[in-house]
Design an enzyme around this catalytic site. Structure first.
Site, PDB file in Angstrom:
ATOM      1  N   GLY A 191       2.241   0.517  13.131  1.00 35.57           N
ATOM      2  CA  GLY A 191       1.316   1.740  13.266  1.00 35.57           C
ATOM      3  C   GLY A 191       2.282   3.183  13.214  1.00 35.57           C
ATOM      4  O   GLY A 191       2.635   3.609  12.710  1.00 35.57           O
TER       5      GLY A 191
ATOM      6  N   LYS B  77       0.932  -1.287  -0.198  1.00 33.89           N
ATOM      7  CA  LYS B  77       0.197   0.104   0.126  1.00 33.89           C
ATOM      8  C   LYS B  77       0.404   1.248   0.062  1.00 33.89           C
ATOM      9  O   LYS B  77       1.186   1.580   0.854  1.00 33.89           O
ATOM     10  CB  LYS B  77      -0.966  -0.204   1.191  1.00 33.89           C
ATOM     11  CG  LYS B  77      -2.199  -0.778   0.727  1.00 33.89           C
ATOM     12  CD  LYS B  77      -3.194  -0.532   1.962  1.00 33.89           C
ATOM     13  CE  LYS B  77      -3.609  -1.505   2.831  1.00 33.89           C
ATOM     14  NZ  LYS B  77      -3.297  -1.471   4.577  1.00 33.89           N
TER      15      LYS B  77
ATOM     16  N   GLY C 197       4.848  -4.646  10.870  1.00 28.37           N
ATOM     17  CA  GLY C 197       4.859  -6.208  10.529  1.00 28.37           C
ATOM     18  C   GLY C 197       5.139  -7.267  10.056  1.00 28.37           C
ATOM     19  O   GLY C 197       5.946  -8.289  10.174  1.00 28.37           O
TER      20      GLY C 197
END
Ligand code: AMP
Length: 394
Positions: free
Chosen positions: A373, A198, A350
């Site tokens: 995050g 992403k 992650g």
């Protein structure tokens, strides 16, 4: 750090109720058994220090994403495992606010108290101030040791930190120091490796890192928006057309700031996104009907060379679809080069952490971040609420 006092050293702990926000959001199997207790182990140094200094730890954590009380997400299995690891009794309460909880926290002697999953409380994830005030009644001082949730403005993270004398525990402090070492006055050359699917998640990171790094290596699905923006043919590879302009600005910024921004120039391609899809290596343009699922061998060698000469390095995101063995080569090559890099190396996020563990390279990395995050937000140059709300300097 030096001999200067900071963080936990500055907090009066003896005989105090020490409210600690930990991240015990552990993976469990369908029967509720904990399948990986890394996050519980990560909190042990802080808990041992509090106990050694005569404090009474009262722990809060979330587990999963419950909407209200969910019996499957109670923290009882965590309490059992924590007690085994710490070697002291852990009293698990069945709630995290209210008069009974207050009484239990006030009277607890020895051992550790673990409150119930804080996300059972409406208002927790919204950072409700009244809920934070309820938590604050349970402790005399507050320690945040949950890096993984420190980018969230939640009642048990930043809310309660603003209401009590508060500081960072050892785990949070190690994370802060690692990212400071990368982002503030790093030893050069500073190399960043960004990958993953992403690109929208990484645009702010790219923009911030272009002000800091000497070299930026881009791989993974996000590289193909860059290559399309440069006018290359990318076949059916991942592409986020909405961000082509932003990517062009990033390429221009790299030019102005004299950052070496490298993109893959050979690729492992397939005709479908599947583990058993026949694959081949191409250089340059990607043919119609084919998608790039990994960086090719020439790119791997070039990236590995830049990585090995870095004095400081940060890596976030895999170079390809590393979950499928046929498309793991790029991530493996980059992982091995990072492991061999004699400089200061940080891996966050992650998927890159999972890749490093899958490849058995974790012990060769100087700092493996516990927060995906949260680490991305630090790389974006943002202040994290769970850190900026702490009242005692870290
Ligand atoms: P992210 O969550 O954005 O960090 O993306 C991680 C995911 O990106 C992993 O599950 C990878 O399998 C996936 N990925 C990496 N490279 C590619 C690629 N070339 N095409 C599609 N997915 C990819």
């Amino acid at each position: 750090m030096g001999a200067e006092k900071h963080g936990l050293d500055l907090l009066a702990i003896e005989k105090k109720r020490v409210l600690v926000r930990v991240d015990f959001n552990v993976p469990q199997d369908e029967r509720g058994a904990i399948t990986d207790d890394t996050r519980i182990r990560a909190a042990l140094p802080t808990l041992r220090e509090i106990l050694r200094r005569g404090g009474r730890p009262i722990l809060m954590s979330h587990l999963g994403r419950p909407k209200g009380v969910d019996p499957k997400l109670r923290l009882d299995p965590v309490a059992t495992r924590l007690s085994e690891l710490l070697g002291v009794p852990v009293t698990k309460l069945s709630a995290s606010t209210g008069p009974e909880v207050e009484a239990a926290c006030a009277s607890a002697q020895g051992g550790v108290v673990l409150l119930e999953n804080v996300r059972f409380n409406a208002g927790e994830t919204k950072g409700d101030g009244a809920l934070a005030a309820q938590y604050a009644k349970l402790g005399d001082v507050f320690v945040n040791d949950a890096f993984g949730t420190s980018h969230r403005d939640e009642s048990s993270v930043s809310g309660v930190a603003r209401l009590l004398p508060s500081t960072a525990g050892h785990l949070l402090e190690a994370e802060i120091r690692a990212f400071q070492r990368v982002l503030d006055k790093p030893e050069r050359p500073l190399v960043a490796i960004l990958g993953g699917a992403k690109i929208s998640d990484k645009l702010a990171v790219i923009d911030n890192l272009l002000d800091k790094v000497d070299c930026l290596l881009v791989g993974g699905g996000m590289a193909y928006t860059f290559l399309k923006a440069q006018g290359r043919k990318i076949g059916t590879s991942l592409c986020d057309d909405a961000h082509l302009e932003t990517v062009r600005s990033a390429l221009a910024k790299a030019g102005t700031r004299k950052v070496e921004l490298l993109l893959p120039d050979d690729h492992v391609i397939a005709q479908k996104f599947a583990a058993d899809a026949p694959s081949k290596v191409v250089s340059g343009d990607i043919p119609d009907g084919w998608m790039a699922l990994d960086i090719g061998p020439r790119t791997q060698a070039l990236y590995a060379q830049r990585i090995r000469t870095a004095k400081t390095l940060v890596w976030n995101g895999p170079m390809g679809v590393f979950e499928m063995p046929a498309f793991r080569g790029g991530t493996e090559a980059v992982g091995r080069a990072v492991a061999e890099c004699p400089g200061y190396t940080v891996v966050g996020g992650g998927d890159s952490v999972a890749a490093v563990e899958l490849l058995g390279l974790a012990s060769k990395i100087r700092h493996i971040s516990t927060g995906g995050g949260a680490s991305l937000e630090l790389l974006e140059g943002r202040d994290l609420p769970g850190i900026s709300s702490l009242r005692t300097p870290v």
